[in-house]
Design a protein around this motif. Structure first.
Motif, short mmCIF file in Angstrom:
data_model
loop_
_atom_site.label_atom_id
_atom_site.label_comp_id
_atom_site.label_asym_id
_atom_site.label_seq_id
_atom_site.Cartn_x
_atom_site.Cartn_y
_atom_site.Cartn_z
N CYS A 27 1.04 -1.19 -0.04
CA CYS A 27 0.05 0.16 0.14
C CYS A 27 0.81 1.29 0.07
O CYS A 27 0.53 2.27 -0.74
CB CYS A 27 -0.76 -0.07 1.43
N ILE A 28 1.86 1.24 0.72
CA ILE A 28 2.57 2.38 1.01
C ILE A 28 3.79 2.74 -0.26
O ILE A 28 4.16 3.77 -0.24
CB ILE A 28 3.50 2.45 2.41
N TYR A 174 -12.61 15.07 10.36
CA TYR A 174 -11.54 15.96 11.37
C TYR A 174 -10.27 15.52 11.23
O TYR A 174 -9.22 16.40 11.08
CB TYR A 174 -12.10 15.48 12.73
N ALA A 175 -9.90 14.53 11.10
CA ALA A 175 -8.35 13.84 10.98
C ALA A 175 -7.92 14.77 9.60
O ALA A 175 -6.82 15.06 9.50
CB ALA A 175 -8.30 12.41 10.81
N ARG A 176 -8.61 14.50 8.74
CA ARG A 176 -8.12 15.09 7.25
C ARG A 176 -7.98 16.37 7.29
O ARG A 176 -6.72 16.96 7.05
CB ARG A 176 -9.15 14.68 6.17
N ALA A 206 -6.03 5.48 8.52
CA ALA A 206 -5.64 5.84 7.41
C ALA A 206 -5.44 5.14 6.29
O ALA A 206 -5.49 5.11 4.95
CB ALA A 206 -4.87 7.16 7.60
N LEU A 207 -4.52 4.05 6.59
CA LEU A 207 -4.26 3.17 5.72
C LEU A 207 -5.24 2.26 4.99
O LEU A 207 -5.44 1.82 3.94
CB LEU A 207 -3.04 2.23 6.44
N ILE A 208 -5.99 1.79 6.03
CA ILE A 208 -7.34 0.97 5.57
C ILE A 208 -8.21 1.99 4.70
O ILE A 208 -8.66 1.38 3.72
CB ILE A 208 -8.43 0.66 6.56
N TRP A 211 -5.56 5.99 2.57
CA TRP A 211 -4.73 7.28 2.29
C TRP A 211 -3.31 7.29 1.91
O TRP A 211 -2.61 6.20 2.30
CB TRP A 211 -5.05 8.10 3.70
N SER A 212 -2.66 8.14 1.49
CA SER A 212 -1.29 8.32 1.30
C SER A 212 -0.64 9.70 1.73
O SER A 212 -1.69 10.73 1.59
CB SER A 212 -0.81 7.85 0.08
#
Length: 368
Positions: A27-28, A174-176, A206-208, A211-212
């Motif tokens: 993923c990363i 909120y996190a974004r 975030a990984l689920i 997001w990157s």
């Protein structure tokens, strides 16, 4: 299996841990480090066996909030760099540095303590609170702190990180919003000539969510162990496998209650519906929590689910239908197979991570 003096144990699946690290790596992409969070005794799974497997899987760094757990990893032969996610008073940071661990700093008291204690240049990470409201230097105070830390003689400002977990759509929004402020901080620091080697903001949720970012590291925790940190309605695809294979125990007595007391009378007979019961040494002291009001809980015996009729400090009692052959020494699966962590958590009216932390450190752990 567990020792015969107390035959209750936890089984881990090392291939699941390896596969989960591989999925995160996929993923990363290349060039992004994995700081594997193994805090809270590796989320209840056992710090030493988990640390060994994650190190073999290629995690670039391990992170825990416990000095004792960091020492246990080293004593277990794990050579991977260890980040301490804070927890020590400034006057104890000399011990942290002396053992070669990387301390988390969030004020100048801690930074000066490292600077004074270090015999050679010691790496540190600075934690910024960008909105969780827990630990870290506030965003608006971070630039000045970071410049001061970077100016110290015996300190290397190796990393900058933040943490903002979420489980639902409101938390995600909120996190974004708040993580954008962290990224802005990193950009402004670089523009001002302070380029910190390791930056990290993204964790399991975030990984689920796919997001990157432009940071050089991620810090997964839940997903390493196959635990979903998002609510189920937010997860279309969850490719991470449970690291817990099973919690098991063995029957130490089978009872026939034909001669009484009668069903419904008292004690465990109040909830008993069958004439026989079996007892295993897996009670509250082992981390097994009774089901909530109106809930039935079950264990597995040779693939069949048996209903729990009582949980005490040291013992678990289940009922045996007449057609079930059971004897002393038979294996019961407390968690595993059809008795998933999600089901166990539902019966106990808790989260799966709460179930794991109840078992944490109470049972011998074997890789299987």
């Amino acid at each position: 299996m567990g020792p015969e003096t107390h035959p209750t144990w936890m089984e881990l699946d090392p291939s699941a841990l390896m596969d989960n690290v591989g999925e995160i790596r996929r993923c990363i992409g290349d060039g992004v480090k994995i700081i594997a969070s193994v805090k809270a005794n590796a989320y209840g799974h056992g710090i030493e066996p988990v640390g060994r497997v994650l190190s073999q899987a290629g995690a670039e760094m391990l992170a825990t909030g416990s000095f004792a757990e960091a020492v246990a990893l080293r004593d277990a032969g794990v050579k991977t760099p260890i980040l301490l996610l804070a927890g020590a008073l400034p006057n104890a940071l000399g011990d942290v540095v002396a053992r070669g661990f990387i301390p988390t700093i969030y004020d100048m008291d801690g930074a000066r303590a490292v600077d004074n204690a270090a015999k050679v240049t010691a790496p540190v990470f600075v934690k910024v609170d960008c909105g969780l409201g827990r630990l870290g230097i506030p965003l608006d105070e971070a630039p000045n702190l970071l410049r001061e830390v970077a100016s110290l003689t015996n300190v290397q400002l190796q990393g900058l990180y933040t943490h903002l977990s979420f489980k639902d759509s409101d938390g995600m929004a909120y996190a974004r919003q708040r993580l954008a402020l962290f990224y802005e901080l990193v950009t402004n620091l670089r523009a001002g000539g302070l380029d910190i080697p390791i930056t990290q903001a993204i964790a399991s949720s975030a990984l689920i969510a796919g997001w990157s970012d432009g940071c050089s590291a991620v810090c997964p925790g839940h997903i390493l162990f196959g635990l979903n940190s998002l609510e189920s309605d937010m997860t279309d695809d969850f490719p991470y496998r449970p690291a817990l294979r099973a919690v098991k125990s063995r029957v130490i007595q089978v009872r026939n209650h034909d001669t009484g007391p009668v069903m419904g009378s008292g004690g465990y007979h109040r909830s008993r519906r069958e004439r026989r019961t079996a007892v295993a040494p897996c009670g509250l002291n082992d981390g097994y929590i009774p089901p909530g009001p109106g809930q039935d809980a079950f264990v597995l015996h040779r693939g069949r689910e048996l209903r729990v009729v009582g949980v005490s400090l040291e013992h678990l009692t289940v009922e045996l239908p007449d057609e079930v052959a059971c004897e002393t020494g038979d294996e019961l699966t407390i968690a595993g197979g059809t008795i998933t962590l999600d089901r166990l958590a539902q019966w106990q009216e808790r989260r799966p991570i709460d179930v794991m932390l109840s078992f944490s450190g109470r049972l011998p752990v074997v890789l299987s």
